[in-house]
Design an enzyme around this catalytic site. Sequence first.
Site, mmCIF file in Angstrom:
data_model
loop_
_atom_site.group_PDB
_atom_site.id
_atom_site.type_symbol
_atom_site.label_atom_id
_atom_site.label_comp_id
_atom_site.label_asym_id
_atom_site.label_seq_id
_atom_site.Cartn_x
_atom_site.Cartn_y
_atom_site.Cartn_z
ATOM 1 N N HIS A 177 0.963 -1.289 0.073
ATOM 2 C CA HIS A 177 -0.142 -0.089 -0.108
ATOM 3 C C HIS A 177 0.976 1.166 -0.058
ATOM 4 C CE1 HIS A 177 -3.076 -2.887 1.114
ATOM 5 N NE2 HIS A 177 -3.857 -2.355 -0.027
ATOM 6 N N GLU A 421 -10.300 -11.445 -4.418
ATOM 7 C CA GLU A 421 -8.975 -11.359 -3.907
ATOM 8 C C GLU A 421 -8.329 -12.417 -3.212
ATOM 9 O OE1 GLU A 421 -8.188 -7.477 -2.277
ATOM 10 O OE2 GLU A 421 -10.083 -7.631 -1.178
ATOM 11 N N ASP A 445 -4.008 -8.845 -3.877
ATOM 12 C CA ASP A 445 -4.147 -9.836 -2.957
ATOM 13 C C ASP A 445 -4.117 -11.084 -3.342
ATOM 14 O OD1 ASP A 445 -3.854 -8.592 -0.266
ATOM 15 O OD2 ASP A 445 -5.639 -7.537 -0.787
ATOM 16 N N CYS A 492 -8.788 -4.457 -11.017
ATOM 17 C CA CYS A 492 -8.309 -3.205 -10.103
ATOM 18 C C CYS A 492 -7.208 -3.425 -9.488
ATOM 19 C CB CYS A 492 -9.595 -2.842 -9.201
ATOM 20 S SG CYS A 492 -9.893 -3.712 -7.775
HETATM 21 C C1 PEP Z 1 -6.311 -5.793 -4.621
HETATM 22 O O1 PEP Z 1 -5.934 -6.614 -3.533
HETATM 23 O O2 PEP Z 1 -5.601 -5.909 -5.692
HETATM 24 C C2 PEP Z 1 -6.625 -4.487 -4.388
HETATM 25 C C3 PEP Z 1 -6.874 -3.770 -5.458
HETATM 26 O O3 PEP Z 1 -6.902 -4.027 -3.060
HETATM 27 P P1 PEP Z 1 -5.739 -3.397 -2.230
HETATM 28 O O4 PEP Z 1 -4.631 -3.196 -3.018
HETATM 29 O O5 PEP Z 1 -6.358 -2.216 -1.648
HETATM 30 O O6 PEP Z 1 -5.646 -4.579 -1.001
HETATM 31 MG MG MG Z 2 -6.759 -6.046 -1.777
#
Ligand code: PEP
Ligand code: MG
Length: 611
Positions: A177, A421, A445, A492
Amino acid sequence: MGQALVLGSENFRIPRKFVGRDAVEAEVHRFRTSLDRVCRDIENHEILVGEQLGEQYAAIFSAHLQLARDPRLVGEVETLITRDAYSPEYAVSRTLRRFAEQMQNLGDKYLAERALDIFDLEKRLLRELLGQSREELNNLTAPVIVLAHDLTPGETAMLNTDFVLGFATEVGGHTSHTAILAGALEIPAVVGLGRCLAGVAGGETVILDGDHGQVLIDPDEATLERYRDSQARNLRVSERLESLETLESKTLDGQRVHIFGNIEFPEEVQHCIKRGADGVGLYRTEFLYLGGNQEPSEEDHYQAYCQVLQACGERPVVIRTLDIGADKIPARIRDRFADSQNPMLGLRSIRLSLQSTPLFKVQLRAILRAAVYGNARVMFPLVSSLLEFRQAKMILMDVMEDLEDAGVEFKRDLPVGMMVEVPSAVILAEEFAREVDFFSIGTNDLIQYTLACDRSDPSVANLYRSGDPAILRMIQTVLKAAEKYGKPVTVCGQMSSDPRFVALLLGLGLRQLSATPHSIPRLKEVVRNLSIPEAERIARHAASLDLARDVEHYLLGELGRICPDLVVWTNIKICFHNQPPSWRCWLWSEKETHKQLVTLNRDGFLKQERT
Ligand code: PEP
Ligand code: MG
């Protein structure tokens, strides 16, 4: 390119750093102030422990205090600062470590153990001194490149981009993140460097090369020149791509591909609109909790969602409910997670929301109320069982009833989807597809849970790969299930921000991508230079390869062919398949003013470099 600001950490070796001669007095003062603070802290502990546990325990702290006030020790630190112009951090570390080593070498077990007290004092003093450099981050007046062992997502969110040109960290992965936030702040970053900052003092010129994941400290003039060239080139490409904003994202054969933006802060919606995004495909709302010191109220949620929805007008906005936990833990509730041995598998995301219904309901109320002002959709993260999805939906219904009873205006018929995910969600994709309105595949994830690779751990970064055949097969499974029930699917995760994967994803059947806003023009460029039959051919070939590395190299080669501008070294064509174990070639700078002899290993990485 900029000056380094090193955020030290008391757990790591302190580099030998000098201060200017005219700053010596101020630095001695800084040391004394820190020492006073540490002594006051120890005194407080002494009093507290004396009252609660008795004098014999308080004596531990008197010993520490004696040590901290030892004139020989303090004198030696001050001499190193005044005579040698060492930074207080280095002077403290050097002096205390020398004292501790002497103690350890006296051959007495009791005294050797006392050396631990000296290390403890060193740590306290460094924490105090280095804390000031974290403090410095809040009071910047000149541009810097931040180099740190780690930056939490919360700290990253607070970076002042008026002065922070970019950052590099020793830990982290490209889908962690912290890295994602660099995208949100639109600053370059390199993460997962491994231990390397001990030798950096701060103040040096640094080149942060996000394209190659490299940080160059104190580069020579030729290197600086080379990077100025590539910076100018990147700028030209970016300017050209930004002009695509008003053009539709359509393939050569006329297939419309929707490209949405991923956002973390409401202000970022403007970054999406500026790049011609079709809406917001992922709004990571947990950042409302990570920035400030207070728990956001329903009104805070509501205002943030209204801002995004109103800015997007007709365009859809997918509001993802809280994904708190793992690496995204607000400081004030950290205790709740303290016992988790494995936070990525622990209380996170929808699990936390379902266990904290009042918190969850506050958010849902705000979403439903704000939804009146635009085209909102709600999405639950990290769903791993049908029960979880049903429970979350039930709570949403409860909230609707409450709002109705209270006569509050809200939108009832907003689509409800889920992130895919977790591998169990892929395996049960058909069952989920019957109940959801849409899917969004969170590859960040999904890769970590499928390949059992921590997305933030640089030591397994070579195993964490979007091109892994297992991941491609999972995406196919989800697409097939969604198609059967006529449900839309978006990707995403960061995979869809990477232009290398566009042809593959379209070829697999995706028609919606949600990506970091600044990558949107690049994605559009690929879409506009590709036809669906060609994408399908590329996907078929990629899916026939059995190694992630081969898939990724193949896709890079195809990208270089479709959009040469998007591959950083466009003037070399290297076939990574069936190459000999090492391959030497000349790389020319774009203007062909200089060249380098490089050797590539089988993974395509530069092994050595000679100008
Ligand atoms: C993911 O896990 O791909 C996602 C978009 O969520 P995050 O990156 O916020 O965990
Ligand atoms: Mg995620």
